[in-house]
Scaffold this active site. Structure first.
Site, PDB file in Angstrom:
ATOM      1  N   TRP A 161      39.709  47.291  41.286  1.00  0.00           N
ATOM      2  CA  TRP A 161      39.679  47.800  42.731  1.00  0.00           C
ATOM      3  C   TRP A 161      39.202  49.185  42.842  1.00  0.00           C
ATOM      4  O   TRP A 161      40.060  50.178  42.606  1.00  0.00           O
ATOM      5  CB  TRP A 161      41.165  47.970  43.246  1.00  0.00           C
ATOM      6  N   HIS A 182      43.360  46.145  49.234  1.00  0.00           N
ATOM      7  CA  HIS A 182      43.832  44.906  49.470  1.00  0.00           C
ATOM      8  C   HIS A 182      44.964  44.711  50.494  1.00  0.00           C
ATOM      9  O   HIS A 182      45.527  46.028  50.797  1.00  0.00           O
ATOM     10  CB  HIS A 182      43.949  44.159  48.228  1.00  0.00           C
ATOM     11  N   ARG A 208      36.744  48.915  49.633  1.00  0.00           N
ATOM     12  CA  ARG A 208      36.692  49.301  48.185  1.00  0.00           C
ATOM     13  C   ARG A 208      35.092  49.938  48.109  1.00  0.00           C
ATOM     14  O   ARG A 208      34.211  49.727  48.999  1.00  0.00           O
ATOM     15  CB  ARG A 208      36.361  47.966  47.360  1.00  0.00           C
ATOM     16  N   GLN A 222      41.177  40.887  54.779  1.00  0.00           N
ATOM     17  CA  GLN A 222      42.023  39.727  54.029  1.00  0.00           C
ATOM     18  C   GLN A 222      43.123  39.243  54.844  1.00  0.00           C
ATOM     19  O   GLN A 222      43.440  39.780  55.779  1.00  0.00           O
ATOM     20  CB  GLN A 222      42.568  40.509  52.843  1.00  0.00           C
ATOM     21  N   VAL A 265      51.200  39.606  40.127  1.00  0.00           N
ATOM     22  CA  VAL A 265      51.819  38.225  39.924  1.00  0.00           C
ATOM     23  C   VAL A 265      52.031  37.684  38.563  1.00  0.00           C
ATOM     24  O   VAL A 265      51.134  38.144  37.638  1.00  0.00           O
ATOM     25  CB  VAL A 265      50.972  37.078  40.691  1.00  0.00           C
ATOM     26  N   ALA A 319      52.602  34.740  46.511  1.00  0.00           N
ATOM     27  CA  ALA A 319      51.847  35.662  47.131  1.00  0.00           C
ATOM     28  C   ALA A 319      50.588  34.991  47.005  1.00  0.00           C
ATOM     29  O   ALA A 319      50.256  34.490  46.060  1.00  0.00           O
ATOM     30  CB  ALA A 319      52.114  37.181  46.538  1.00  0.00           C
TER      31      ALA A 319
END
Lengths: 351, 813
Positions: A161, A182, A208, A222, A265, A319
Site C-alpha cells: 500500500w 483501503h 494510494r 472500495q 487475514v 473479511a
C-alpha cells in the site's frame, strides 16, 4: 290545387332536393341547401304551407305526404351533415398532420455516477444477506490503517500500500495521519464499538500513491465487508461471496478461490469469477484465462480480533474488500479507469 | 522472479505440463503471472548451432563482414553479417531461409528471406538476442560456449520454459528455486532432492587466516564465512550463465555469478570479498560511524550514519551489511583469494538502510522479509563448492559460523477442532499431517494430547507463527475449492440506522430526477485551484499531503467549489452549447487544531450543485426559450424541489458571500440553522476558471446540518378539504425592498387562504421609482362550507387592508 297536384309537387321537390344533396361537397353548400328547402322560407316549407289551400277533406292525404317528404329530407340532411363533417375533419387532419418522427418536448433527465450505482448494487446484494452499510473516515490514523491490521511499522507488507501521508508530525517526529489506503481500517473501528455478531459492508474512497494508467487510479472506491460471530468459517466466506457474484453478475456464475496474502487475514484468499462476457472461453477482458479476479478476502486474523478485544478462540470471522471501479468497468465495458473522476458529461450521461 | 523449468527440475521431478503446474502453484498462493516459452518457437530444422570457420571482409562495405558457418554434416554457408563481435572459431546460432524470427527492420516476426546486401547475396543469418527473442541486445550476435554441438537444433540447446512468479511479502521462501521446488513437491506428491554440499577442504583451518567479530548482535544474527585461495576469476560456464540469464540476472564473472546463483537457489544473499584487500585480515560487523562514507559496488559514494550496519575491515567499511558490497574489496580479474560471506541481518534495520539510501537490492529485499538464519551455513557451503568447481582454488578447512543468539525454529500446536473452526471442514489428522509433512514440517513428540499435532516449521519458512498459519497451509495445498461452501447462519445483528447514508442516497435520487448529473471528483486539489476558488484565506488552512504525487494533488479540499468549477470548465470546453447541470456529494476536510496530537479532520459531507449555460436543450419546440441562460432561480428551483423531496421546510435570506454576487446570493435556513447557500458566482472567480459567457449559479449544502434539521421534520399529511377552492388574482405595488416572503406571510395569516403563488413581478415605467409590482394568485378554501363570492371578496379586502397597513402595499390599477 288538388291533392294529386300537391302530392306530385312534393315528390318532385323531394327528388330534386335529394339529388342536389347528393351532389353537395362541403358544409357551407349544405347549409345553403338546408335553408333553401327546410328553412322558414324554404321550398318545402313553402309547399307545405301551400297545402292550406287544399280543401280540408282532401288535405289529410296531402298532409301526410308532406310530412313524409319533410322527414325524409331531414334524415337525409342529418346523414349528409355527418358525412360532410367527417370528411371535413379528415381533410383538416390530413392538412395538419404531425411529423411524428420529430422529437417531443425535451424532459431533463439526470444521471447517477457509475461509482454510486455500483456501490448501491453491491451494498444491496450484501443487504440481502444481512449486511448493513457503515461509513468511516478517509483520513485515518496509521494505527487503524496498518497497525491494528497486523501491519507493523517497517513491515515489508507495507509495500503493498503506497501511502499518501498527511503533512502533520507528532511529538516523536512520526507521521500518524494518512489517507486510508483501503477500507479495512473500519474493521477495527467497528469491532471496537460493537460486540459480535458483526455483519457490515463499508463503502468509501481510498487513496494510494500510485502512477495512473488505464487500470490504476490513485483515488478509488472500495467496499469492505466483515462478518464476525461464533462459528463463522471459510466455508461461510465462500458461500457468501459466491452468492454475491451470482446476484451481481448472474445466476450461472461460477467462482473459484485461491490462496492469497493480506496481513490481516489468515487464511487469505482471492476470488475469481468465470468470465461473464465469454462464458469462460477466454477473451480480452479475462486476458484469455476465462477467469476474472474480483476480490480479496480471508478469515480475520486472530491478532486483529485480539487487538480489538475479541476472544479469537470463541469468535471467528471473515473479511473481504473489492474495488468498485473495476466492478463497474467489467459491468459496463469501460476500458479506462481514468474516465471515472474526469467527470466528462459525455461519460457521465451514459449511466 | 523468474524460475526456469530446467533449473527447477534439478530438485524435483516435474509430473505436470508446465501450464497446469503454473495453475496449481497460483491456486496455492504462489502466483505464476506468466509462462514464457523460450526458444520453443524456433523451427528445429531452421535455427541451428553453427561454427564460424572464417570471417572475410565484405568487398563493398567496411562495417559488414562475410562469416562462413559450418552447420554440420558437411553443410557450409557464407552470409553477410553486420555484428562487430563475429569472429572465427565462435559457436553461434544460425537461422536458415524461412525461419520465423523477429525482423528488426519491420519489428514483426516474419520468415527470413534471402537478401542482396551491398552486392553480396546472403541466404540465412547469424542471429542476435533480439532476433531470437532472448533479450534486447541487437548489437552483437549471440555467442555460445565452445562445447555447443554443431548442427544441433537451437531449441534443444537453449530452449526452456520460464515461470514468472509474483511472491507475496509473507513468502520470501518463494523467491528462490528450492522454495518453489518444495511447493511443487507438496502439490504433486513428489520429493525434493537438495544439493550435495560437500567439497574438499584442502587448505589450512580458516581461523588461522581471518578474524571475524560481530560488534552488534542485535543487527547481525548470524555471520558465516569461508575462504578460497588460488581462484581464477573469469567468465562462468554456460550452465551458470544460462541459469542466471533465464532468471533475469546478468552474468558478471564466475565468482559473483556463483553468489547470485546460490541466492536464487537458496534465497540466502552472499557476498564475495577480494580477501587480499581486506586490511589486517579482520572483519568486524558494526554500526556505521557518523559521517562514514562507502563507495558501493554501483560506484556511488554513500554517506552512512548509525544505526546502518556495515561490514568493516580493521580500518574501513568494506560493505553495507545486507544491502551491497563495497568497491574497495570488489572481486576483479586479479583476485585470487575470496572471503565468502553468508550472514543474517536484522530485517527492520536493513529495510530502513535500504530505504534511506534509496538502494533496493535483491539482498536487502530478502533480509527485510526476515529469511531464516539456518540458511546461512547451507548457502555458504553450496557457494564454496561451486566456486571451487567453476573458478578452481583451494578451500580453507572449516567455516566461520558466529551466531550470538539462537532463535529456536517455530513450533506450533494444531488441533483438529481449530481446523474445523476455521475451515468448516472436519479433516482427519492423518490427512492434515501428511499435507504438512509434504511441505517440510516435522511433527515433534512434544506434549501433544489427543490427536493434536505439534509441528516444527521447515528451515526455509519464515511465515509460520500461529495455528491458523498451519490451517492455511492445509487449505491451500488441498485446495480452497475443495473446501466446503455454506451460507452464513447465526444471528443477523440489530439494525443500526445510518441517517447520513440514507440522506445522501435520497438526495442523489432527487437531484438526478431533477435533471442533474452526478460528478465525483478528486478529494485532493492544488494550491492554484484553491486560490482561484478563493478557498484559502479567512480561517481555512487546508490539510496538506506530506508526499504529494504532484502539485496538482497536494491539499485535501476544504470545500467542493474548486472541484466543481474545474468540472464545469472542462465540460464548458467540450460542450459549450449545452446547459450544464452537475452535482457532487462528497466530503470536505476541515482540520481540527490540536497541536502535535493527531486529530483527524472533520470530514464534512457536502452537496454542491451548479448550473450554467442553456436552460433548455435545443429543441424545435422551444424556439422562444432558445437563447436563455440559467441563473439564480434555476439553482433555487432545483434546490426547492430537493428540499421538498427530503421533507425539509426552508427559508431564504439575503447573504453576503465574497464568492457570490451581492444581491444574487441567499442563505438557506432550516429554522434558524443556516444549512447552505445559493447564488450566482462572481465573474472574477469564473474568469480564473475560463468560465466566461454565461452566469454560473450554485447551491451548497452542509449535509450534517441539513440532517439535524431534516430529523426534526417528518412529512405530515393534511386533508385536501371537501369544499371547492376559489382562486383570485391580485397585483400589488410595494416598495422594492419589501420581500415576497413578507407579503406571503401576511396573506397566509388569513385563515381561508390555502395557497399563494406569485405569478408576475414587474418593475418599469408604469410603476413608480423605488417600487415594484408583484401579482399573486391566492387560493381560498374553507373547511366548513363552500365559499360564496362575497365571502371571498371580503377576505381579499381584509388581506389588502392588512398588506397596506403592514407593508404599505397598494392594489395595482
Amino acid at each position: 290545387m288538388t291533392t294529386k297536384d300537391a302530392t306530385s309537387n312534393l315528390r318532385e321537390l323531394q327528388a330534386q332536393a335529394m339529388s342536389e344533396l347528393g351532389a353537395l361537397r362541403d358544409l357551407s353548400h349544405l347549409e345553403e341547401w338546408r335553408v333553401s328547402y327546410l328553412g322558414r322560407k324554404g321550398k318545402l316549407t313553402q309547399t307545405l304551407r301551400s297545402l292550406g289551400e287544399i280543401p280540408p277533406e282532401q288535405r289529410r292525404e296531402a298532409g301526410m305526404a308532406g310530412n313524409e317528404a319533410k322527414q325524409a329530407l331531414e334524415i337525409a340532411y342529418g346523414l349528409r351533415l355527418k358525412e360532410l363533417e367527417e370528411a371535413a375533419l379528415a381533410a383538416k387532419l390530413q392538412q395538419e398532420r404531425l411529423d411524428i418522427t420529430l422529437p417531443g418536448w425535451p424532459v431533463l433527465s439526470g444521471s447517477l455516477h457509475p461509482t454510486t450505482s455500483i456501490v448501491r448494487e453491491v451494498c444491496a446484494a450484501f443487504a440481502t444477506m444481512g449486511f448493513q452499510v457503515v461509513e468511516g473516515p478517509e483520513v485515518e490514523l496509521d494505527g487503524y490503517n496498518f497497525e491494528k491490521l497486523n501491519i507493523p511499522k517497517d513491515h515489508p507488507a507495507r509495500d503493498m500500500w503506497n501511502t499518501l501521508w498527511v503533512d502533520h508530525t507528532d511529538a516523536n517526529g512520526g507521521r500518524p495521519m494518512l489517507l486510508r489506503t483501503h477500507t479495512s481500517p473500519m474493521q477495527a473501528r467497528i469491532m471496537e464499538k460493537t460486540k459480535p455478531p458483526v455483519r457490515v459492508v463499508v463503502p468509501g474512497k481510498c487513496y494510494r500513491y500510485e502512477a495512473t494508467d488505464a487500470t490504476h487510479e490513485w483515488h478509488f472506491t472500495q467496499v469492505e465487508g466483515l462478518a464476525v460471530d461464533k462459528g463463522i468459517t471459510l466455508a461461510d466466506l465462500k458461500g457468501t461471496l459466491y452468492e454475491f457474484a451470482r446476484i451481481l453478475f448472474g445466476q450461472d456464475r461460477k467462482v473459484r478461490f485461491r490462496c492469497d496474502y493480506f496481513p490481516f487475514v489468515e487464511p487469505g484468499a482471492e476470488m475469481s469469477m468465470d468470465c461473464f462476457l465469454c462464458e469462460g472461453k477466454g477473451c480480452r477482458v479475462c486476458k484469455h484465462t476465462g477467469w476474472i479476479e474480483i476480490l480479496g478476502a480471508g478469515m480475520v486474523h486472530p491478532k486483529v480480533l485480539e487487538g480489538v478485544g475479541y476472544d479469537s478462540n470463541t469468535y471467528t470471522g471473515f473479511a473481504f474488500g473489492m474495488g468498485m471501479e473495476r466492478m463497474a468497468m467489467l459491468k459496463h465495458g469501460i476500458e479506462d479507469i481514468r474516465l471515472f473522476y474526469a467527470n466528462d458529461l459525455r461519460f457521465l450521461k451514459q449511466f | 522472479m523468474q524460475v526456469p523449468l530446467s533449473w527447477l527440475k534439478k530438485y524435483v521431478p516435474i509430473t505436470l505440463p508446465p501450464r497446469e503446474l503454473a495453475h496449481r502453484l497460483t491456486m496455492a498462493g504462489v502466483e505464476v503471472t506468466a509462462v514464457h516459452e523460450q526458444g520453443t518457437q524456433w523451427e528445429r530444422d531452421k535455427v541451428l548451432v553453427g561454427h564460424v570457420l572464417k570471417v572475410e571482409p565484405h568487398p563493398n562495405a567496411d562495417r559488414l563482414r562475410l562469416p562462413t558457418v559450418d552447420l554440420g554434416k558437411g553443410e557450409q554457408v557464407t552470409v553477410v553479417c553486420g555484428a562487430p563481435n563475429v569472429a572465427a572459431g565462435q559457436k553461434i546460432i544460425f537461422a536458415k531461409e524461412g525461419a520465423r524470427l523477429f525482423n528488426t527492420h519491420s519489428s514483426r516476426v516474419e520468415p527470413l528471406r534471402p537478401a542482396n546486401i551491398r552486392g553480396v547475396r546472403s541466404v540465412g543469418m547469424v542471429c542476435s538476442a533480439l532476433e531470437l527473442d532472448l533479450g534486447q541486445d541487437q548489437e552483437g550476435i549471440v555467442v555460445l560456449p565452445d562445447d555447443a554441438p554443431i548442427g544441433a537444433p537451437a531449441a534443444d540447446y537453449l530452449g526452456d520454459i520460464i515461470f514468472e512468479i509474483e511472491t507475496t511479502p509473507n513468502r520470501p521462501d518463494c523467491l528462490c528455486v528450492l522454495g518453489i521446488a518444495h511447493e511443487v513437491a507438496a502439490l504433486t506428491g513428489q520429493k525434493v532432492t537438495e544439493p550435495d554440499l560437500s567439497y574438499p577442504e584442502d587448505g589450512d583451518p580458516i581461523v588461522k587466516h581471518v578474524a571475524i567479530e560481530i560488534a552488534d548482535p542485535d543487527l547481525c544474527h548470524r555471520y558465516t564465512a569461508s575462504l578460497i585461495t588460488g581462484v581464477k576469476v573469469g567468465p562462468s560456464p554456460k550452465w551458470l550463465q544460462d541459469a542466471l540469464a533465464k532468471s533475469g540476472q546478468r552474468p558478471i564473472n564466475n565468482v559473483v555469478d556463483v553468489t547470485n546463483y546460490v541466492m536464487l537457489e537458496y534465497n540466502q544473499p552472499l557476498h564475495a570479498f577480494d580477501f587480499d584487500k581486506v586490511k589486517e585480515r579482520h572483519i568486524i560487523v558494526r554500526q556505521a560511524r557518523p559521517g562514514e562514507e562507502l563507495v558501493t559496488l554501483d560506484g556511488a559514494t554513500r554517506k552512512l550514519s548509525p544505526p546502518m550496519l556495515v561490514i568493516a575491515d580493521a580500518h574501513d567499511a568494506v560493505g553495507l551489511a545486507g544491502v551491497m558490497g563495497g568497491a574497495n574489496t570488489e572481486v576483479s580479474g586479479y583476485t585470487t583469494a575470496i572471503l565468502l560471506e553468508s550472514a543474517n541481518f536484522e530485517p527492520i534495520n536493513t529495510r530502513r538502510t535500504s530505504a534511506a539510501l534509496k538502494l533496493s537490492t535483491g539482498a536487502a529485499y530478502r533480509f527485510e522479509r526476515a529469511i531464516r538464519a539456518e540458511l546461512a551455513p547451507l548457502a555458504l557451503r553450496r557457494a564454496t563448492q561451486l566456486i571451487l568447481q567453476v573458478a578452481g582454488g583451494k578451500a580453507a578447512k572449516g567455516i566461520v559460523d558466529l551466531q550470538p543468539r539462537r532463535n529456536p525454529p517455530p513450533v506450533v500446536r494444531l488441533t483438529r477442532c481449530r481446523v474445523k473452526q476455521v475451515l468448516g471442514a472436519d479433516l482427519s489428522m492423518s490427512k492434515v499431517q501428511s499435507v504438512l509433512v509434504s511441505l517440510g514440517f516435522t511433527p515433534t513428540k512434544a506434549e501433544g494430547h489427543g490427536d493434536d499435532l505439534v509441528l516444527e516449521a521447515p528451515f526455509w519458512r519464515s511465515d509460520i507463527a500461529i495455528e491458523d498459519d498451519l490451517v492455511e497451509e492445509i487449505a491451500r495445498i488441498i485446495g480452497y475449492d475443495e473446501m466446503p461452501t455454506t451460507s452464513l447462519s447465526g444471528h443477523i445483528p440489530h439494525h443500526v440506522p445510518q441517517p447520513m447514508w440514507d440522506l445522501k442516497q435520497k438526495a442523489r435520487d432527487l437531484l438526478a430526477a431533477a435533471g442533474m448529473h452526478e460528478a465525483i471528483s478528486y478529494s485532493l486539489t492544488s494550491h492554484e485551484t484553491l486560490e482561484r476558488a478563493e478557498v484559502f484565506g479567512n480561517d481555512i488552512q487546508p490539510l496538506a499531503i506530506a508526499n504529494p504525487m504532484s502539485a496538482q494533488f497536494q491539499y485535501l479540499r476544504p470545500n467542493l467549489r474548486g472541484s466543481m468549477f474545474e468540472t464545469l470548465a472542462a465540460n464548458w470546453r467540450t460542450s459549450p452549447r449545452d446547459g450544464l447541470r452537475l452535482f457532487e456529494i462528497g466530503r470536505a476536510y476541515l482540520p481540527r487544531q490540536a497541536g502535535h496530537k493527531a486529530t483527524l479532520p472533520d470530514e464534512r459531507e457536502t452537496l454542491i450543485a451548479a448550473f450554467a449555460g442553456r436552460r433548455f436543450p435545443l429543441s424545435w419546440l422551444a424556439k422562444e426559450q432558445a437563447g436563455q441562460d440559467m441563473s439564480f432561480f434555476d439553482a433555487k428551483g432545483v434546490l426547492e424541489s430537493l428540499l421538498s423531496g427530503l421533507g425539509v421546510e426552508t427559508r431564504y435570506e439575503p447573504a453576503e458571500d465574497s464568492a457570490l454576487l451581492t444581491g444574487r446570493a441567499a442563505r438557506i435556513l432550516c429554522g434558524d440553522q443556516a444549512v447552505g447557500a445559493v447564488g450566482e458566482v462572481h465573474p472574477r472567480i469564473l474568469e480564473r476558471f475560463d468560465l466566461t459567457g454565461a452566469p454560473v449559479a450554485i447551491f451548497e449544502i452542509d449535509l450534517a446540518k441539513l440532517l439535524e434539521a431534516a430529523a426534526r421534520t417528518e412529512k405530515r399529511y393534511s386533508t385536501a378539504g371537501r369544499f371547492p377552492e376559489s382562486a383570485r388574482d391580485i397585483a400589488l405595488v410595494v416598495s422594492a425592498d419589501v420581500s415576497s416572503e413578507s407579503i406571503e406571510a401576511v396573506i397566509k395569516r388569513h385563515k381561508m387562504v390555502r395557497r399563494i403563488t406569485p405569478f408576475d413581478v414587474f418593475v418599469g415605467s408604469s410603476v413608480a421609482a423605488g417600487k415594484r409590482s408583484i401579482a399573486y394568485q391566492i387560493v381560498f378554501q374553507s373547511p366548513k362550507d363552500t365559499l360564496t363570492a362575497e365571502q371571498v371578496s371580503r377576505a381579499l379586502e381584509d388581506i389588502l387592508r392588512q398588506l397596506q397597513r403592514e407593508l404599505g402595499a397598494e392594489m395595482r390599477v
